[in-house]
Design a protein around this motif. Structure first.
Motif, PDB file in Angstrom:
ATOM      1  N   PHE A  96      -1.987  25.809 -30.218  1.00 11.13           N
ATOM      2  CA  PHE A  96      -2.839  25.297 -31.262  1.00 11.13           C
ATOM      3  C   PHE A  96      -3.691  26.803 -31.554  1.00 11.13           C
ATOM      4  CE2 PHE A  96      -7.580  24.477 -32.065  1.00 11.13           C
ATOM      5  CZ  PHE A  96      -7.345  23.837 -33.470  1.00 11.13           C
ATOM      6  N   SER A  98      -6.456  28.494 -32.189  1.00  8.57           N
ATOM      7  CA  SER A  98      -8.131  28.610 -32.552  1.00  8.57           C
ATOM      8  C   SER A  98      -8.494  29.993 -32.946  1.00  8.57           C
ATOM      9  CB  SER A  98      -8.776  27.965 -31.365  1.00  8.57           C
ATOM     10  OG  SER A  98     -10.228  27.908 -31.229  1.00  8.57           O
ATOM     11  N   ARG A 116      -9.307  21.991 -30.211  1.00  4.73           N
ATOM     12  CA  ARG A 116      -8.640  22.516 -29.075  1.00  4.73           C
ATOM     13  C   ARG A 116      -9.021  21.547 -27.990  1.00  4.73           C
ATOM     14  NH1 ARG A 116     -10.397  25.420 -25.009  1.00  4.73           N
ATOM     15  NH2 ARG A 116     -12.232  25.997 -25.907  1.00  4.73           N
ATOM     16  N   GLU A 117     -10.105  21.129 -28.010  1.00  5.57           N
ATOM     17  CA  GLU A 117     -10.497  20.216 -26.774  1.00  5.57           C
ATOM     18  C   GLU A 117      -9.886  18.828 -26.924  1.00  5.57           C
ATOM     19  OE1 GLU A 117     -14.721  20.158 -27.177  1.00  5.57           O
ATOM     20  OE2 GLU A 117     -14.975  22.025 -25.507  1.00  5.57           O
ATOM     21  N   SER A 120      -6.167  19.184 -25.973  1.00  2.00           N
ATOM     22  CA  SER A 120      -6.157  19.187 -24.605  1.00  2.00           C
ATOM     23  C   SER A 120      -6.046  17.967 -23.768  1.00  2.00           C
ATOM     24  CB  SER A 120      -7.234  20.267 -24.092  1.00  2.00           C
ATOM     25  OG  SER A 120      -7.042  20.527 -22.620  1.00  2.00           O
ATOM     26  N   GLY A 132      -4.200  26.448 -25.834  1.00  2.00           N
ATOM     27  CA  GLY A 132      -5.207  26.735 -26.858  1.00  2.00           C
ATOM     28  C   GLY A 132      -5.275  28.057 -26.925  1.00  2.00           C
TER      29      GLY A 132
END
Length: 373
Positions: A96, A98, A116-117, A120, A132
């Motif tokens: 991803f 970011s 991102r979280e 994850s 990330g």
């Protein structure tokens, strides 16, 4: 078995470079076709996801007048991707993109951090892998002016008779798009999860320092054809970035100044503030040379005798640019990076061509990739 890789946002700045670079490793990777419409159709998105061993999620909105629209768009794209991963029961490795703006107090940074979280958390629950990538400011060829980078904007302005304006002269941490792609490929090959991977920048410069370099490239190269002094890898990357904003169709071919007297003619082929290698070729009528491209090299073809057709085509596009050169009016064409090119003798006599390239030829690192124009 080849690793099957899909790129959301493949049509964007970084996605375009990543897609084309993956093509250089066709024995290692298979590129899974992607289209922006997939995010408008859950079935198509799930089918795309189901084909991939690795997904690099680059699809995002970077700028919008309404920060709420930007935030909602980016979060929804992540949620749609997660839904497709769940629907296809995927265990793909997700990378991803970011941003270093994650910690800033703005909705773009917030959308990147929360996205991102979310991914994850999906990897933890689904037994997938997740990386990330927190990416610094990216620059490079084919970025969109007024959108991707101030370097793209400045380069476009300087090559289109406009004057750049510095809004804030701060220090900027940068990474060249080719360097970023190399990092992404290394992470794909490692096949390891890294929920937070802060990619280090490769250069730090004030905005005014970069503008000074770009203005020098305009004065020396764009206006007079001189190859400027390039003191670092950053300056080479910046120069190659600048070159891609020149209007190739109208700039080429560039006529030399020819001095004639009763003895014959004299033509100054190239002025260099950088080293490299000079060579020449003779080509019999009807023969074509080249059909290859470079990703970092600067190259000049100068026709000094005979008639030639030089053709260029940007990798990933269909438009072929034709330039006709004649030794009776000596001229040259410089080859932009990521443009496959060739030269053909279209006359009735031998073609004499002078070639300059900015580095010695090294067969172990030739930076020469064959593809028909």
């Amino acid at each position: 078995m080849k690793l099957r890789i899909g790129i959301t946002g493949q049509e964007g700045f970084v996605g375009h470079h990543l897609y084309n670079t993956l093509g250089l490793f066709s024995d290692e990777f298979e590129r899974i076709p992607y289209h922006t419409d997939y995010f408008k159709d859950d079935e198509k998105l799930a089918a795309f996801v189901g084909q991939c061993d690795v997904i690099v999620h680059l699809a995002a909105m970077n700028r919008h007048n309404d920060p709420e629209v930007l935030y909602n768009t980016n979060i929804n794209l992540v949620k749609q991707l997660i839904a497709a991963l769940e629907k296809s029961n995927s265990k793909a490795h997700i990378l991803f993109s970011s941003s270093s703006q994650e910690e800033r107090d703005n909705l773009y940074g917030k959308s990147k951090k929360e996205g991102r979280e979310l991914l994850s958390d999906w990897a933890t629950k689904a037994g997938g892998k997740f990386t990330g990538l927190v990416i610094p400011n990216v620059f490079g060829p084919f970025g969109h002016p007024y959108y991707n980078s101030f370097i793209a904007t400045f380069s476009h302005q300087l090559t289109h008779n406009e004057q750049p304006k510095i809004e804030v002269d701060g220090e900027v941490k940068l990474i060249y798009v080719g360097e970023l792609v190399e990092v992404i490929l290394n992470e794909i090959r490692s096949d390891e999860s890294k929920p937070l991977f802060i990619i280090p920048h490769t250069s730090v410069n004030k905005v005014s320092e970069i503008l000074t370099l770009l203005e020098n490239y305009k004065e020396q190269y764009f206006l007079t054809g001189i190859i400027p002094q390039l003191n670092s890898k950053f300056e080479l990357n910046l120069f190659n970035t600048f070159r891609c904003y020149i209007d190739i169709k109208n700039h080429n071919p560039v006529k030399f100044v020819q001095h004639t007297d009763p003895r014959g003619a004299f033509v100054e082929v190239i002025r260099l503030n950088v080293g490299g290698q000079v060579s020449f070729s003779t080509t019999v009528p009807g023969i074509t040379r080249g059909n290859h491209y470079h990703t970092r090299k600067i190259e000049r073809f100068a026709v000094i005798k005979g008639k030639a057709l030089i053709q260029l085509r940007r990798i990933g596009t269909d438009e072929v640019l034709d330039f006709y050169l004649d030794g009776n009016e000596p001229s040259y064409v410089d080859m932009p990076i990521w443009y496959t090119h060739n030269i053909k003798n279209i006359g009735d006599e031998e073609l004499y061509t002078n070639f300059w390239i900015n580095e010695f030829y090294d067969p172990a690192d030739a930076d020469t990739y064959f593809e028909e124009v």
